[in-house]
Design an enzyme around this catalytic site. Structure first.
Site, short mmCIF file in Angstrom:
data_model
loop_
_atom_site.label_atom_id
_atom_site.label_comp_id
_atom_site.label_asym_id
_atom_site.label_seq_id
_atom_site.Cartn_x
_atom_site.Cartn_y
_atom_site.Cartn_z
CB SER A 322 -0.93 0.00 1.22
OG SER A 322 -1.69 1.19 1.27
CD1 TRP A 325 -1.52 1.40 -6.02
CD2 TRP A 325 -1.87 3.18 -4.72
NE1 TRP A 325 -2.56 2.13 -6.57
CE2 TRP A 325 -2.80 3.23 -5.78
CE3 TRP A 325 -1.90 4.20 -3.77
CZ2 TRP A 325 -3.74 4.24 -5.92
CZ3 TRP A 325 -2.84 5.21 -3.90
CH2 TRP A 325 -3.74 5.22 -4.96
CG HIS A 326 0.10 6.02 -1.21
ND1 HIS A 326 -0.28 4.82 -0.64
CD2 HIS A 326 -0.95 6.85 -1.05
CE1 HIS A 326 -1.50 4.93 -0.17
NE2 HIS A 326 -1.94 6.15 -0.40
N GLY A 327 3.78 5.83 -4.13
CA GLY A 327 4.85 6.51 -4.84
C GLY A 327 6.15 5.73 -4.82
CG PHE A 478 0.02 9.38 -4.84
CD1 PHE A 478 1.38 9.66 -4.82
CD2 PHE A 478 -0.78 9.87 -3.82
CE1 PHE A 478 1.93 10.43 -3.81
CE2 PHE A 478 -0.23 10.62 -2.79
CZ PHE A 478 1.12 10.90 -2.79
#
Length: 478
Positions: A322, A325-327, A478
């Site tokens: 997770s 996934w954001h960056g 993102f």
């Protein structure tokens, strides 16, 4: 095209009028119009991105059809893996390629080996993390036979590119959104009014809360060495409100906009800062993403079943993925790691489902215990948000170090006077909507109080909103 821009102020009513008064006679025509206008909306940033979303849609549309034609297990798995590899391949190339190359070079440089590898000069397509997950969920659900694939290409392409939620969610499931493209939509004044109220509330969160907090957040995080510990704590708290106002504001505008066109999207936030533990926080924060990881990663891995080791492993996998996934930055991975550490004791003691209802459901005010739990959870999430906001891990640690050891300057009393009353009003508003099933403070019933609240929000938006220099939404990166 930003929701809080002048262009969108012209775009939305124009599309609304054409949708209901010109293209309303035939469902196919209405869907085609939505598809075209969604591509116009997305191409506003860079028309070259359209090729990518169109190709991704085409791949998953055809794979869905092929999955419906065969029961051969090997062939079905091959089709599923093709979809996953194509979507993650796009995501990996545009978002993570430079991250892996740079870290690969750094690892070999540390042992004296010079790897002649070059980074790519690529632009990250806006919203790619959102629509790739949306298309993958479709293919996975068809593979699992939880969803019949659509044979209507226009409906599927419109589902993937639906402009209200295309760029930053909610990440919709095909079983919820796709059938709505196959149903004749009739204009509902009640639903439209509901949507306008939610758009108004989302706009308030964005231009009044998030963008005003951003002024102080940017100033403090850009030079933490110039401020003392109290100011730095203030900056971290401001970022907590900034990211919530920014992201939940986008979700509210997206959900409200969808209602104007007769669509219902899933709720993405449910007053998360009133959570009493970190498990409740993650049930209330970015719900579409957390449930996506739960259904397509966590549960297939075994979830919370099995040995203690499996529970620990799955918890860290889900939070690290997770975070990533954001960056493409180690700061996001550390942010995910911190949240895993927060979550693990609750899971292992089987207290992760203690708070399934809203806080103080039968009371105007929380109890002392509830208030303590909420403040503790907020402090933990704010500590983790520092890593989320920092450019590098060193920057985050320097920020923490300055909180404890830096006696330098103060931001100024005037800044506190300006922003604190606004946040106080916002917290009160949020508190009274915590029992609602939707993220807005206004009800459908006409009351003088409700009317006064709408007028108050409009006045605050006009008075305090930042329209001359609109800020991009944080999650566009993102």
């Amino acid at each position: 095209m930003l929701f809080n821009s002048f262009e969108y102020l012209i775009f939305l009513p124009t599309v609304f009028l054409l949708y209901w008064f010109v293209f309303n006679r035939h469902l196919k025509l209405q869907n085609l119009f939505l598809l075209v206008i969604s591509y116009v909306f997305y191409g506003w940033w860079d028309w070259r991105f359209l090729t990518l979303i169109a190709f991704s849609s085409l791949i998953d549309y055809n794979i869905g059809l092929q999955l419906d034609k065969t029961k051969v297990v090997k062939k079905r798995k091959l089709l599923l893996y093709t979809s996953i590899l194509v979507n993650l391949g796009f995501l990996g190339y545009f978002k993570y390629y430079n991250f892996f190359i740079d870290n690969f070079k750094l690892a070999f440089d540390s042992i004296g080996i010079n790897m002649n590898l070059s980074s790519l000069q690529v632009i990250l397509p806006v919203g790619i993390s959102f629509y790739t997950f949306q298309t993958m969920s479709y293919t996975i659900d068809v593979y699992r036979e939880k969803l019949k694939p659509t044979k209507n290409a226009i409906q599927f392409f419109a589902y993937v590119s639906f402009f209200p939620q295309l760029v930053a969610g909610p990440i919709e499931r095909a079983k919820n959104l796709l059938p709505q493209f196959n149903t004749k939509r009739k204009f509902s004044a009640t639903l439209a009014q509901d949507g306008l109220r939610q758009i108004l509330w989302g706009l308030f969160k964005k231009v009044v809360i998030a963008d005003n907090c951003a002024v102080y957040v940017n100033q403090i995080f850009d030079a933490p060495q110039d401020y003392n510990g109290i100011t730095l704590v203030f900056g971290a708290v401001m970022f907590a409100f900034q990211i919530y106002g920014d992201f939940s504001g986008y979700s509210d505008i997206a959900i409200g906009t969808a209602k104007l066109f007769g669509f219902n999207l899933m709720q993405n936030f449910a007053t998360p800062y009133f959570s009493r533990d970190i498990a409740e926080f993650w049930r209330r924060w970015h719900i579409s993403l957390s449930t996506w990881f739960r259904d397509y990663v966590y549960i297939p891995l075994g979830g919370s079943r099995g040995s203690v080791w499996f529970k620990v492993r799955n918890t860290f996998i889900i939070f690290l993925v997770s975070g990533f996934w954001h960056g493409a930055n180690w700061t996001f991975i550390v942010w995910g790691f911190l949240n895993a550490l927060y979550f693990l004791p609750i899971l292992l003691t089987k207290n992760n489902r203690n708070h399934l209802d809203v806080v103080a459901p039968n009371s105007v005010l929380p109890s002392i215990k509830e208030l303590f739990l909420m403040l503790t959870t907020f402090c933990l999430t704010t500590i983790a948000w520092v890593f989320f906001r920092a450019d590098t891990i060193n920057d985050a640690f320097n920020y923490y170090h300055s909180i404890v050891f830096n006696p330098n300057g103060f931001l100024g009393r005037l800044e506190f006077i300006r922003i604190v009353p606004i946040l106080f009003i916002f917290i009160i508003m949020e508190w009274f909507l915590r029992k609602a099933n939707k993220s807005m403070i206004f009800s459908n019933k006409f009351t003088w109080f409700n009317s006064m609240m709408i007028v108050l929000v409009i006045i605050l938006i006009i008075w305090l909103g930042n329209f001359l220099n609109p800020q991009e939404f944080i999650y566009f990166d993102f």
